[in-house]
Motif scaffolding. Structure first.
Motif, mmCIF file in Angstrom:
data_model
loop_
_atom_site.group_PDB
_atom_site.id
_atom_site.type_symbol
_atom_site.label_atom_id
_atom_site.label_comp_id
_atom_site.label_asym_id
_atom_site.label_seq_id
_atom_site.Cartn_x
_atom_site.Cartn_y
_atom_site.Cartn_z
ATOM 1 N N VAL A 282 0.845 -1.174 -0.174
ATOM 2 C CA VAL A 282 0.093 -0.119 -0.167
ATOM 3 C C VAL A 282 0.912 1.425 0.082
ATOM 4 N N ASP A 283 0.609 2.095 -1.185
ATOM 5 C CA ASP A 283 1.418 3.332 -1.201
ATOM 6 C C ASP A 283 0.557 4.332 -0.616
ATOM 7 N N LEU A 284 0.550 4.994 0.376
ATOM 8 C CA LEU A 284 -0.562 5.817 1.044
ATOM 9 C C LEU A 284 -0.330 7.014 0.117
ATOM 10 N N SER A 285 0.835 7.491 -0.353
ATOM 11 C CA SER A 285 0.932 8.918 -0.980
ATOM 12 C C SER A 285 0.198 8.781 -2.386
ATOM 13 N N SER A 286 0.095 7.497 -3.127
ATOM 14 C CA SER A 286 -0.501 7.571 -4.080
ATOM 15 C C SER A 286 -2.476 7.572 -4.011
#
Ligand SMILES: C[S@@+](CC[C@H](N)C(=O)[O-])C[C@H]1O[C@@H](n2cnc3c(N)ncnc32)[C@H](O)[C@@H]1O
Length: 471
Positions: free
Chosen positions: A336-340
């Motif tokens: 999971v890439d929260l910044s995306s």
């Protein structure tokens, strides 16, 4: 053949019920479907929910009724052993009865057709076999709308090394055409199936959703009402048959959304998968490891590609989303890439206790919050805390638990523009109090696989819970 006991052993019978007579007549009020009273009872619940949430007085309300009979997909019954070993009954308890009188359940018209088919067959099998019967103190039924079933036999004796039991239980499972789970202290075995689970197919907004539901984990207990709840949430709070302008408004809210959804308390993905159609990406979190894994399987089963599940509790999720958050290993592991993510809509379906302060704080930062709850009292309390930042535009009552005081409610909240979050009171923890209007009484020790889970039996069988407590 196992050793037959003429009288139930101390460990197989809760001492609190031994001296009390069973009362079939009282059981009727917990098991019958008083269909002639259904509409007025539902209206009372609607009035009660509306009174609890004055912030929703101008909202567009919907009421979703249940089938009047055969609506319950999960139910647990304690097994009462009479003096002669083979004389068995299902019993349940009246939640309002301080003395916890066991009530004999002869049939259970609130249970779905498959449960009603299985109940006498399982009881007959226990009656007719010393080994299957010996210290079996509870039977649980978990069925689905598509007719898949797990029957759980819970024992007050070790069954792990009992080959005789296993052979007989396996034969029974095949005869009944069910997955059979045997449970005793710290032990669980699955027979006649690859895993302790059932398969469900829900019809949501014109499409089928295929779900695995795990035995012992949360799943919605009233399938038809579940379909209505998920449809309402997936449509952003608007009924399909609503006037055209309302549907347009809903399309504006979620279906054409180019933004992302965060879901807390996602369970097996019951809401996540249908709601994912309306969003670019979805991040859904859940505390139960088993249900998080089940949710991932459900994604695959439905060929959904824009959802990521992570095993985080609500507070951890809120912490992870803070600007200065430490990296969470379980988010990294789930890629999971929260910044995306551009998270603008939040969906929550918490347990009866409602939202914890961290979740309230998180919800205040979202433009749209869809909140479904099995406890209108904690929902009302949380709505009060969210009323500093949000207004309710849509609300609904879902009658998940007919003939009880309980129901499910949902609200759709929209953030007011220009709210200065620094002026809003800090989220507060809820006082721990017994809910008067909605919560069933919870008693009993609730030890896994050992002494009877009295509170759970009462709640699950009477339909008075959301199912959240079933372990
Ligand atoms: C009412 S159920 C809803 C599940 C799901 N929405 C469904 O419809 O099946 C609540 C879920 O929250 C999970 N849960 C309980 N406490 C939690 C917490 N503190 N943080 C995250 N999830 C939690 C439970 O395991 C359960 O799956």
């Amino acid at each position: 053949m196992g050793k037959r006991k003429k009288t139930p052993s101390k460990s197989s019978q809760p001492s609190s019920i031994k001296s009390q007579a069973m009362t079939d007549a009282n059981a009727l009020k917990l098991t019958r479907c008083h269909t002639e009273e259904y509409d007025s009872q539902l209206q009372q619940k609607v009035d009660a929910v509306k009174a609890l949430i004055p912030q929703a007085k101008d909202a567009a309300w919907e009421v979703h009724a249940s089938p009047k009979t055969a609506f319950r997909l999960r139910c647990n019954f304690q097994v009462w052993h009479e003096a002669e070993g083979e004389k068995l009954h299902y019993v349940m308890y009246d939640g309002d009865n301080e003395k916890r009188t066991p009530l004999r359940v002869v049939d259970f018209p609130r249970g779905c057709a498959e449960t009603q088919r299985l109940m006498p067959l399982v009881l007959d099998a226990l009656r007719g076999d010393d080994v299957l019967r010996d210290k079996c103190h509870e039977v649980r039924f978990h069925t689905t709308l598509r007719g898949s079933s797990v029957v759980v036999l819970v024992y007050n004796r070790p069954i792990d090394n009992d080959k005789n039991w296993k052979t007989k239980a396996e034969k029974l499972a095949k005869e009944l055409k069910v997955v059979l789970v045997g449970r005793s202290s710290k032990f669980r075995i699955t027979l006649n199936g690859d895993a302790p689970r059932v398969r469900e197919k829900l019809r949501i907004a014109g499409k089928d959703v295929n779900l695995y539901q795990l035995e012992g984990e949360f799943s919605q207990p009233n399938g038809r009402v579940c379909e209505k709840m998920v449809t309402w949430a997936a449509r952003g709070g608007v009924r399909a048959s609503s006037p055209h302008n309302a549907v347009d408004a809903q399309v504006e809210r979620t279906q054409s959304s180019k933004n992302d959804l965060l879901e807390l308390y996602c369970g097996n993905g019951n809401f996540t998968i249908p709601m994912s159609r309306n969003f670019r990406k979805v991040l859904a979190t859940e505390v139960s490891k088993a249900n998080t894994e089940c949710a991932r399987e459900n994604l695959t089963a439905n060929q959904v590609k824009n959802v990521q599940f992570a095993r985080l509790n609500a507070k951890e999720t809120a912490d992870a989303l803070q600007p200065d958050a430490r990296p969470f290993k379980r988010l990294t592991e789930a890629a999971v890439d929260l910044s995306s993510l551009k998270l603008e809509t939040l969906f929550v379906d918490p347990p009866r206790a409602g939202l914890e302060p961290a979740a309230i704080g998180l919800a205040r930062s979202f433009d749209t919050v869809v909140y479904v709850s099995c406890n209108p009292e904690t929902l009302a309390d949380d709505v009060e805390q969210l009323s500093h930042t949000h207004d309710i535009t849509h609300a609904a009552v879902f009658d998940q638990f007919p003939y009880t005081r309980h129901c499910e409610a949902g609200v759709l909240l929209k953030k007011r523009s220009g709210v200065d979050l620094s002026t809003v009171p800090e989220p507060r923890a809820r006082e721990k109090k017994k809910s008067k209007r909605y919560a069933g009484k919870r008693k009993g020790k609730g030890k896994g696989g050992g002494q009877a889970k009295k509170g759970k039996v009462e709640e699950a069988a009477s339909g008075g819970d959301s199912g959240c407590a079933v372990s």
